[in-house]
Write a protein that holds these residues in place. Structure first.
Motif, PDB file in Angstrom:
ATOM      1  N   ALA A 132      -6.973   5.941  65.247  1.00  0.00           N
ATOM      2  CA  ALA A 132      -5.780   5.157  66.045  1.00  0.00           C
ATOM      3  C   ALA A 132      -6.195   3.796  66.879  1.00  0.00           C
ATOM      4  O   ALA A 132      -5.950   2.890  66.975  1.00  0.00           O
ATOM      5  CB  ALA A 132      -5.347   6.054  67.341  1.00  0.00           C
ATOM      6  N   GLN A 133      -7.451   4.064  66.975  1.00  0.00           N
ATOM      7  CA  GLN A 133      -8.556   2.866  67.650  1.00  0.00           C
ATOM      8  C   GLN A 133      -8.527   1.837  66.641  1.00  0.00           C
ATOM      9  O   GLN A 133      -8.323   0.582  67.050  1.00  0.00           O
ATOM     10  CB  GLN A 133     -10.017   3.494  68.027  1.00  0.00           C
ATOM     11  CG  GLN A 133     -10.881   2.273  68.553  1.00  0.00           C
ATOM     12  CD  GLN A 133     -12.186   2.898  68.861  1.00  0.00           C
ATOM     13  OE1 GLN A 133     -12.625   3.952  68.632  1.00  0.00           O
ATOM     14  NE2 GLN A 133     -13.074   1.819  69.064  1.00  0.00           N
ATOM     15  N   ALA A 134      -8.688   2.223  65.619  1.00  0.00           N
ATOM     16  CA  ALA A 134      -8.664   0.993  64.357  1.00  0.00           C
ATOM     17  C   ALA A 134      -7.155   0.310  64.181  1.00  0.00           C
ATOM     18  O   ALA A 134      -7.183  -0.937  64.244  1.00  0.00           O
ATOM     19  CB  ALA A 134      -9.329   1.420  62.981  1.00  0.00           C
ATOM     20  N   ALA A 135      -6.164   1.258  64.337  1.00  0.00           N
ATOM     21  CA  ALA A 135      -5.257   0.861  64.508  1.00  0.00           C
ATOM     22  C   ALA A 135      -4.566  -0.288  65.415  1.00  0.00           C
ATOM     23  O   ALA A 135      -3.925  -1.464  65.189  1.00  0.00           O
ATOM     24  CB  ALA A 135      -4.038   1.909  64.158  1.00  0.00           C
ATOM     25  N   VAL A 136      -5.175   0.224  66.659  1.00  0.00           N
ATOM     26  CA  VAL A 136      -4.838  -0.817  67.613  1.00  0.00           C
ATOM     27  C   VAL A 136      -5.665  -1.918  67.748  1.00  0.00           C
ATOM     28  O   VAL A 136      -5.045  -2.964  67.959  1.00  0.00           O
ATOM     29  CB  VAL A 136      -5.103  -0.270  69.037  1.00  0.00           C
ATOM     30  CG1 VAL A 136      -5.255  -0.996  70.171  1.00  0.00           C
ATOM     31  CG2 VAL A 136      -4.352   1.093  69.302  1.00  0.00           C
ATOM     32  N   GLU A 137      -6.679  -2.107  67.015  1.00  0.00           N
ATOM     33  CA  GLU A 137      -7.415  -3.208  66.837  1.00  0.00           C
ATOM     34  C   GLU A 137      -7.004  -4.168  65.940  1.00  0.00           C
ATOM     35  O   GLU A 137      -6.834  -5.381  66.320  1.00  0.00           O
ATOM     36  CB  GLU A 137      -9.247  -2.838  66.586  1.00  0.00           C
ATOM     37  CG  GLU A 137      -9.845  -2.088  67.761  1.00  0.00           C
ATOM     38  CD  GLU A 137     -10.332  -3.163  68.762  1.00  0.00           C
ATOM     39  OE1 GLU A 137      -9.813  -4.368  68.598  1.00  0.00           O
ATOM     40  OE2 GLU A 137     -10.997  -2.732  69.695  1.00  0.00           O
ATOM     41  N   ASN A 138      -6.622  -3.602  64.955  1.00  0.00           N
ATOM     42  CA  ASN A 138      -5.924  -4.371  63.862  1.00  0.00           C
ATOM     43  C   ASN A 138      -4.727  -5.212  64.527  1.00  0.00           C
ATOM     44  O   ASN A 138      -4.139  -6.246  64.165  1.00  0.00           O
ATOM     45  CB  ASN A 138      -5.371  -3.497  62.630  1.00  0.00           C
ATOM     46  CG  ASN A 138      -6.830  -3.000  61.711  1.00  0.00           C
ATOM     47  OD1 ASN A 138      -7.805  -4.005  61.711  1.00  0.00           O
ATOM     48  ND2 ASN A 138      -6.848  -1.966  61.173  1.00  0.00           N
ATOM     49  N   ALA A 139      -3.722  -4.284  65.135  1.00  0.00           N
ATOM     50  CA  ALA A 139      -2.491  -4.711  65.633  1.00  0.00           C
ATOM     51  C   ALA A 139      -2.758  -5.772  66.770  1.00  0.00           C
ATOM     52  O   ALA A 139      -2.223  -6.905  66.674  1.00  0.00           O
ATOM     53  CB  ALA A 139      -1.795  -3.545  66.194  1.00  0.00           C
ATOM     54  N   ARG A 140      -3.784  -5.768  67.450  1.00  0.00           N
ATOM     55  CA  ARG A 140      -4.097  -6.412  68.520  1.00  0.00           C
ATOM     56  C   ARG A 140      -4.496  -7.872  67.781  1.00  0.00           C
ATOM     57  O   ARG A 140      -4.340  -9.196  68.185  1.00  0.00           O
ATOM     58  CB  ARG A 140      -5.338  -5.991  69.460  1.00  0.00           C
ATOM     59  CG  ARG A 140      -5.629  -7.308  70.685  1.00  0.00           C
ATOM     60  CD  ARG A 140      -6.771  -6.416  71.582  1.00  0.00           C
ATOM     61  NE  ARG A 140      -7.872  -6.369  70.859  1.00  0.00           N
ATOM     62  CZ  ARG A 140      -8.866  -5.714  71.731  1.00  0.00           C
ATOM     63  NH1 ARG A 140      -8.910  -5.512  73.074  1.00  0.00           N
ATOM     64  NH2 ARG A 140      -9.794  -5.415  71.296  1.00  0.00           N
ATOM     65  N   ASN A 141      -5.478  -7.711  66.816  1.00  0.00           N
ATOM     66  CA  ASN A 141      -6.003  -8.993  65.944  1.00  0.00           C
ATOM     67  C   ASN A 141      -4.652  -9.676  65.415  1.00  0.00           C
ATOM     68  O   ASN A 141      -4.627 -10.841  65.466  1.00  0.00           O
ATOM     69  CB  ASN A 141      -6.841  -8.524  64.939  1.00  0.00           C
ATOM     70  CG  ASN A 141      -7.468  -9.813  64.246  1.00  0.00           C
ATOM     71  OD1 ASN A 141      -8.031 -10.694  64.602  1.00  0.00           O
ATOM     72  ND2 ASN A 141      -7.365  -9.600  62.789  1.00  0.00           N
ATOM     73  N   GLU A 142      -3.865  -8.826  64.910  1.00  0.00           N
ATOM     74  CA  GLU A 142      -2.487  -9.504  64.260  1.00  0.00           C
ATOM     75  C   GLU A 142      -1.876 -10.359  65.227  1.00  0.00           C
ATOM     76  O   GLU A 142      -1.353 -11.432  65.073  1.00  0.00           O
ATOM     77  CB  GLU A 142      -1.862  -8.586  63.638  1.00  0.00           C
ATOM     78  CG  GLU A 142      -0.219  -9.121  63.145  1.00  0.00           C
ATOM     79  CD  GLU A 142      -0.289 -10.170  62.032  1.00  0.00           C
ATOM     80  OE1 GLU A 142       0.530 -10.835  62.280  1.00  0.00           O
ATOM     81  OE2 GLU A 142      -1.549 -10.396  61.417  1.00  0.00           O
ATOM     82  N   LEU A 143      -1.653  -9.879  66.464  1.00  0.00           N
ATOM     83  CA  LEU A 143      -1.079 -10.342  67.791  1.00  0.00           C
ATOM     84  C   LEU A 143      -1.774 -11.636  67.981  1.00  0.00           C
ATOM     85  O   LEU A 143      -0.971 -12.783  68.218  1.00  0.00           O
ATOM     86  CB  LEU A 143      -0.814  -9.510  68.844  1.00  0.00           C
ATOM     87  CG  LEU A 143       0.062  -9.929  69.887  1.00  0.00           C
ATOM     88  CD1 LEU A 143       1.280 -10.506  69.470  1.00  0.00           C
ATOM     89  CD2 LEU A 143       0.048  -9.105  71.111  1.00  0.00           C
ATOM     90  N   ALA A 144      -3.028 -11.679  68.011  1.00  0.00           N
ATOM     91  CA  ALA A 144      -3.952 -12.886  68.282  1.00  0.00           C
ATOM     92  C   ALA A 144      -3.491 -14.096  67.428  1.00  0.00           C
ATOM     93  O   ALA A 144      -3.274 -15.122  67.531  1.00  0.00           O
ATOM     94  CB  ALA A 144      -5.216 -12.530  68.594  1.00  0.00           C
ATOM     95  N   LEU A 145      -3.592 -13.579  65.972  1.00  0.00           N
ATOM     96  CA  LEU A 145      -3.540 -14.618  64.938  1.00  0.00           C
ATOM     97  C   LEU A 145      -2.033 -15.240  64.949  1.00  0.00           C
ATOM     98  O   LEU A 145      -1.829 -16.365  64.861  1.00  0.00           O
ATOM     99  CB  LEU A 145      -3.691 -13.942  63.414  1.00  0.00           C
ATOM    100  CG  LEU A 145      -5.421 -13.561  63.464  1.00  0.00           C
ATOM    101  CD1 LEU A 145      -5.333 -12.919  62.284  1.00  0.00           C
ATOM    102  CD2 LEU A 145      -6.015 -14.613  63.423  1.00  0.00           C
ATOM    103  N   ALA A 146      -1.045 -14.221  65.184  1.00  0.00           N
ATOM    104  CA  ALA A 146       0.228 -14.740  65.483  1.00  0.00           C
ATOM    105  C   ALA A 146       0.706 -15.681  66.394  1.00  0.00           C
ATOM    106  O   ALA A 146       1.302 -16.597  66.410  1.00  0.00           O
ATOM    107  CB  ALA A 146       1.323 -13.531  65.360  1.00  0.00           C
ATOM    108  N   GLN A 147      -0.184 -15.388  67.560  1.00  0.00           N
ATOM    109  CA  GLN A 147       0.204 -16.272  68.689  1.00  0.00           C
ATOM    110  C   GLN A 147      -0.607 -17.709  68.505  1.00  0.00           C
ATOM    111  O   GLN A 147       0.006 -18.591  68.850  1.00  0.00           O
ATOM    112  CB  GLN A 147      -0.704 -15.683  69.760  1.00  0.00           C
ATOM    113  CG  GLN A 147      -0.511 -16.471  71.226  1.00  0.00           C
ATOM    114  CD  GLN A 147       0.857 -16.345  71.761  1.00  0.00           C
ATOM    115  OE1 GLN A 147       1.750 -15.525  71.253  1.00  0.00           O
ATOM    116  NE2 GLN A 147       1.539 -17.224  72.509  1.00  0.00           N
TER     117      GLN A 147
END
Length: 417
Positions: free
Chosen positions: A185-200
């Protein structure tokens, strides 16, 4: 167990804070219509200014070619005396004259036609630039909308993974799940946060490029244009669309300008003759008169050395313009076919991705419920969420591309919606 809890809680809290910061940095979604956006870009387009200056210059040349003479007057003067020869008889001569070049038969009107044809060509080039600018605004606006849609999808994915990570943390703390599930779950949150930063980041870059084009930090609204606008377009047959295309019109204008230049080259078969008047004032010993007035003329004879390069250059210009017109018609015809096919494909893709998004969202929700009931594994639920996010992004992209294809078809018919 507490050692496992701390990094998971830290990741969740950090992700929430990051999400809040990114949300505050979002670009406003409301914006002008596409027509208004093109007007904003056209008002500050440097190429427009350049072409307008060239058009005014061509009109000025056409007006100047209506003059009575082929050029400005030429002044001449002479002074002679006998003092330098050691004589002191007082022989002195003052002579002055003015002459003007004359038009050859038909040369003046041919010069006017060349300048007028060049001005008409620049008029069409303005239309070509306006069309090209419309397409640049369309592409930049579509890129910004897709980037903003990616931010929405990334935020939704982050919310879902953060929610599941919170539940996983509680389960790990209660001993209901193993620590590997917490790490997943921690890895999934990290990946989602990274995708959000790249999208931004992509959204900021796309909106910045659009701001440079429009001069304002706005995103045009493309969603109001669809297939209904294309159906009611003024030109729907391929022949009408091609003839109305400014690129073909400017190529035809260039051919007309080259033909006028060819006519001018034939009329300029020799240098312009000159005619004028001379006046002489003389002081001579024993002379019964001291003033004379007369005419002068100068007629250069034709020469192949001069005329051959002029005619060759005119023929080359005409051949090049004719070739470019043919190539322009072929290019526009091919582009029209591609624009129509793109609209057809975009319509199919739009419908297909809509259906796929609905199904994938339902599947992701069902997998998450099954995971909470212990009927599915965490990695299956997370994978379903990721697949749903990818499908949703594909649907958002297809939606924008469908509107873009519709507007592009309208532009091809000569309409800026």
């Amino acid at each position: 167990m507490k050692r496992v809890m701390r990094p998971i809680l830290s990741v969740v809290m950090t992700g929430v804070l990051a999400w809040g910061a990114l949300a505050r940095a979002q670009v406003p979604r409301s914006g002008p219509s596409f027509h208004e956006a093109v007007g904003m870009a056209w008002a500050i387009d440097p190429v427009r200014t350049e072409l307008q200056v060239g058009h005014h210059s061509a009109r000025a040349r056409a007006s100047a070619a209506g003059s009575w003479f082929a050029g400005g007057p030429t002044l001449s003067g002479e002074y002679m005396d006998d003092h330098m020869l050691g004589s002191n008889e007082g022989y002195t001569t003052y002579q002055g004259g003015v002459s003007v070049p004359l038009w050859l038969p038909g040369q003046g009107s041919a010069t006017q036609q060349v300048a007028s044809a060049e001005a008409a060509s620049l008029d069409e080039q303005l239309n070509v630039e306006h069309m090209a600018l419309s397409i640049r605004v369309l592409d930049a606006g579509a890129a910004a909308l897709i980037a903003l849609a990616r931010v929405d999808v990334a935020r939704a994915l982050y919310d879902a993974t953060a929610r599941m990570a919170t539940s996983t943390t509680r389960a790990v703390h209660g001993g209901e799940l193993a620590s590997v599930d917490g790490q997943m779950a921690q890895a999934a949150v990290e990946n989602a946060r990274n995708e959000l930063a790249l999208a931004q980041e992509e959204a900021r870059n796309a909106t910045a490029a659009l701001e440079v084009l429009l001069g304002r930090p706005v995103v045009p609204d493309l969603a109001r244009y669809g297939a209904g606008d294309v159906t009611h377009a003024r030109f729907i047959t391929p022949h009408d669309m091609e003839d109305n295309d400014p690129r073909i019109r400017v190529a035809h204008r260039n051919v007309e300008a080259a033909e006028a230049n060819m006519k001018l080259a034939r009329r300029s078969f020799m240098p312009n003759p000159e005619i004028g008047v001379d006046a002489i004032h003389e002081k001579q010993y024993g002379s019964p008169w001291d003033d004379r007035v007369g005419l002068n003329f100068s007629i250069p004879l034709p020469s192949e050395v001069r005329n051959t390069p002029i005619m060759s250059e005119a023929r080359n210009r005409l051949a090049s313009a004719t070739s470019q017109e043919t190539q322009a018609r072929r290019m526009v015809h091919l582009e029209m076919m591609r624009v129509r096919e793109r609209l057809i494909a975009a319509t199919t893709t739009r419908q297909a991705t809509r259906t796929a998004t609905e199904n994938m969202e339902k599947r992701a929700e069902a997998q998450e419920r099954a995971w909470r009931l212990g009927e599915a594994s965490l990695d299956t639920a997370l994978a379903a969420r990721q697949t749903a996010a990818n499908t949703r992004l594909a649907s958002a992209r297809a939606e924008v591309e469908w509107h873009v294809a519709s507007i592009r078809m309208l532009i091809a018919t000569g309409i800026v919606p």
